[in-house]
Design a protein around this motif. Sequence first.
Motif, short mmCIF file in Angstrom:
data_model
loop_
_atom_site.label_atom_id
_atom_site.label_comp_id
_atom_site.label_asym_id
_atom_site.label_seq_id
_atom_site.Cartn_x
_atom_site.Cartn_y
_atom_site.Cartn_z
N ARG A 84 -19.33 -86.02 -127.58
CA ARG A 84 -19.53 -85.76 -129.02
C ARG A 84 -20.07 -84.36 -129.29
N LEU A 85 -20.94 -83.89 -128.42
CA LEU A 85 -21.47 -82.53 -128.57
C LEU A 85 -20.47 -81.46 -128.16
N GLY A 86 -19.46 -81.85 -127.40
CA GLY A 86 -18.46 -80.88 -126.94
C GLY A 86 -19.03 -79.88 -125.95
N LEU A 87 -19.94 -80.33 -125.09
CA LEU A 87 -20.61 -79.41 -124.18
C LEU A 87 -19.65 -78.72 -123.23
N VAL A 88 -18.75 -79.49 -122.60
CA VAL A 88 -17.85 -78.90 -121.61
C VAL A 88 -16.98 -77.83 -122.25
N LYS A 89 -16.40 -78.12 -123.39
CA LYS A 89 -15.53 -77.15 -124.06
C LYS A 89 -16.33 -75.91 -124.48
N LEU A 90 -17.55 -76.13 -124.95
CA LEU A 90 -18.38 -75.00 -125.39
C LEU A 90 -18.68 -74.06 -124.23
N VAL A 91 -19.13 -74.61 -123.12
CA VAL A 91 -19.49 -73.76 -121.97
C VAL A 91 -18.24 -73.11 -121.38
N ASP A 92 -17.15 -73.87 -121.29
CA ASP A 92 -15.92 -73.30 -120.72
C ASP A 92 -15.36 -72.18 -121.58
N ALA A 93 -15.55 -72.27 -122.89
CA ALA A 93 -15.08 -71.19 -123.77
C ALA A 93 -15.91 -69.93 -123.59
N LEU A 94 -17.20 -70.09 -123.29
CA LEU A 94 -18.07 -68.93 -123.12
C LEU A 94 -18.04 -68.39 -121.69
N VAL A 95 -17.81 -69.27 -120.72
CA VAL A 95 -17.79 -68.87 -119.31
C VAL A 95 -16.55 -69.46 -118.65
N PRO A 96 -15.38 -68.86 -118.87
CA PRO A 96 -14.16 -69.40 -118.25
C PRO A 96 -14.19 -69.25 -116.74
N VAL A 97 -13.55 -70.18 -116.06
CA VAL A 97 -13.51 -70.12 -114.59
C VAL A 97 -12.49 -69.09 -114.14
N ARG A 98 -12.65 -68.67 -112.91
CA ARG A 98 -11.75 -67.68 -112.34
C ARG A 98 -10.89 -68.32 -111.26
N GLY A 99 -9.70 -67.78 -111.07
CA GLY A 99 -8.84 -68.22 -109.98
C GLY A 99 -8.41 -69.66 -110.11
N ARG A 100 -8.43 -70.35 -108.96
CA ARG A 100 -7.92 -71.72 -108.89
C ARG A 100 -9.06 -72.74 -108.78
N ALA A 101 -10.15 -72.46 -109.41
CA ALA A 101 -11.29 -73.38 -109.32
C ALA A 101 -10.92 -74.77 -109.81
N LEU A 102 -11.32 -75.77 -109.03
CA LEU A 102 -11.00 -77.15 -109.38
C LEU A 102 -12.09 -77.78 -110.25
N LEU A 103 -13.15 -77.04 -110.49
CA LEU A 103 -14.25 -77.54 -111.29
C LEU A 103 -14.71 -76.44 -112.23
N THR A 104 -14.78 -76.72 -113.52
CA THR A 104 -15.18 -75.69 -114.48
C THR A 104 -16.70 -75.63 -114.59
N GLN A 105 -17.19 -74.51 -115.15
CA GLN A 105 -18.64 -74.37 -115.32
C GLN A 105 -19.17 -75.44 -116.28
N GLY A 106 -18.40 -75.74 -117.31
CA GLY A 106 -18.83 -76.75 -118.26
C GLY A 106 -18.97 -78.12 -117.63
N GLU A 107 -18.08 -78.47 -116.72
CA GLU A 107 -18.17 -79.77 -116.04
C GLU A 107 -19.43 -79.85 -115.19
N VAL A 108 -19.76 -78.77 -114.50
CA VAL A 108 -20.97 -78.77 -113.67
C VAL A 108 -22.22 -78.91 -114.53
N ILE A 109 -22.28 -78.16 -115.63
CA ILE A 109 -23.46 -78.22 -116.50
C ILE A 109 -23.58 -79.61 -117.12
N ALA A 110 -22.46 -80.23 -117.47
CA ALA A 110 -22.50 -81.59 -118.02
C ALA A 110 -23.06 -82.57 -117.00
N VAL A 111 -22.67 -82.43 -115.74
CA VAL A 111 -23.18 -83.32 -114.69
C VAL A 111 -24.68 -83.10 -114.49
#
Length: 594
Positions: A84-111
């Motif tokens: 509901r807060l959209g945390l993963v999308k928010l963080v991923d929009a501000l800190v996009p991953v590089r290359g072929r990362a299988l895990l985004t920064q937003g996913e890690v912060i959510a965990v």
Amino acid sequence: MYVKRHKVRKGGRSYVYLRLVEAYRDEGGKVRHRLVATLGREDQLKASGQLEQLAASFARLDPPAAGTRRLVGPLLLVAHYLYRLGLVKLVDALVPVRGRALLTQGEVIAVLAASRLCSPSPLYDIAGWASSAAVGELLGVPAMLLNDDRLGRALEALAPVAEKVRGELMLAAIGGFPAVADASRLHLDLTAVRFAGAYEDSALVAKGWAADRSFGRQVKALQAATPAGVSVYFRPHKGSASELAAFTAAIEALAAALPPGLVIVADSGLGYLENLCAADAKNVQFVAPLRADTGWAARFDADAGPLGGLAALATLDYVSYRERRLPPARRTTWKGLLRPFPVTSKDGTRHDLRAAYIWSSEEAATVAAARDRALATAEAALTRIRNGLGGRHYKTRKQVDARVAQILTGQAAGLLTVRTGTRAGRPVITWARDQDAIAAASRLDGLYALATNLPDHNGQSPLTAADVLKTYKDQWIVEQRHRDLKHTLKVRPIFLHNDDRIAALIAVIGIALLIFGLIEAELRAALGPGTPLPAILPEGRAAIPTARAALTAFDGLCATYTPDGGLILDRLTPTQRMILACLDIPLPWPEKPC
């Protein structure tokens, strides 16, 4: 399809290659195998981290075996609020991953935020918790990717945008959750988060005093909570920083992000005249207790003295929450008087503030008792001096005077008359309580001043001392969130390598506190003011729900994999059903049949 280890000997050495093999049936129905791809040498894949990534990619695709159980627990609630807060999308929009990362920064912060709420413990073995919990099923994150290096990189990536994330989540909470839609009043307070380790070159971790008067290595954190108990802002400051800098920075950020008319309620850390002038200059309204060095006592004597002093204070219609069940005769008596308190700032600007002078019978009794204890302690120490006169510690009058000077400090200073001398070459000492000084010191017992620039009500009915007192007394809300931070979320101890990770972890803690408050506020709003939730406590008693009790109610809830790869939830208890219904959280999987 599966991975097969294939041994090869070259130059007298053995190597293991990993091959992706597919099983199929030929025209005759026999099982055959064919090589799909050679993934590489096992040792090289391990050293480069590619083996872990390959395993994680399969983990996202292939469900565990039938009968495998996953601990769902409070993650069922937390995952709902993260979405509901959209945390993963928010963080991923501000800190996009590089290359072929299988895990985004937003996913890690959510965990990380989820682990604070679902498995509160020091920041350790997140992968171990995630492997047994339904993190992959509810958050879509394979547990095997959550190693310490990946967590650290995500924290370092979050640090530069932490303030932006903080502000966006505050606006998302205010705009998307009716229970906290009114953020026109925020309660501010500072707390200290203790750190373990040296941190010699840190710009954040430093030795400083905490609210409990302990001294240690810490980071100060300023929290802002709504009257509903939702922490919408949580910002770190250097452990040795002054309260002035923390409150100034917070007021500037909050005033810029929120609509005009913001009301700030804080403790005495905001009660310096320069702080109040700065807030008033930014059109931020406030209620805060004035510090003793602001001279409010002299102002009270000048304003209320001609009116009779404390006798001029009118009885206020106020009863604290903890005393509502007591008979009137046992409740605290409150009196107050609202008077002008003009202040001129250093730049010469006049600020027309007001001061609510508040007297509490409970506070008066507490102050008087503390003074009596201080006097009794001082007299006991003087008695020990008298009993030891002529001994090795008190052979001379100079030694006695030095010890007396140490004793007559704090609350006992100026309240005892002590005389020392020498008789027949031996020091002597006598003392007595200075009743006039004690009467003067007790003249304003129980009185304090609350500074405010709140206007009258809609320009019609005047603001009263009772209005100011009731607004200030809600300060316990943010203090309760500090207790939740340190006890329920168990944020200590903390071991981190650099300031970026520290700043980011404070941001993650703030996210967890935000979700914690949202669960509590929405649950209480759905039930109605003061309405208890049946069987919410572990012993089965009803109570007004807290977020801690709501999360604890889901302990032990699991989901089981079925032969077709789906999941089925354990049977919910009536309390769990009621919480989910109040929070409007749908079940992600069906329940076990009765």
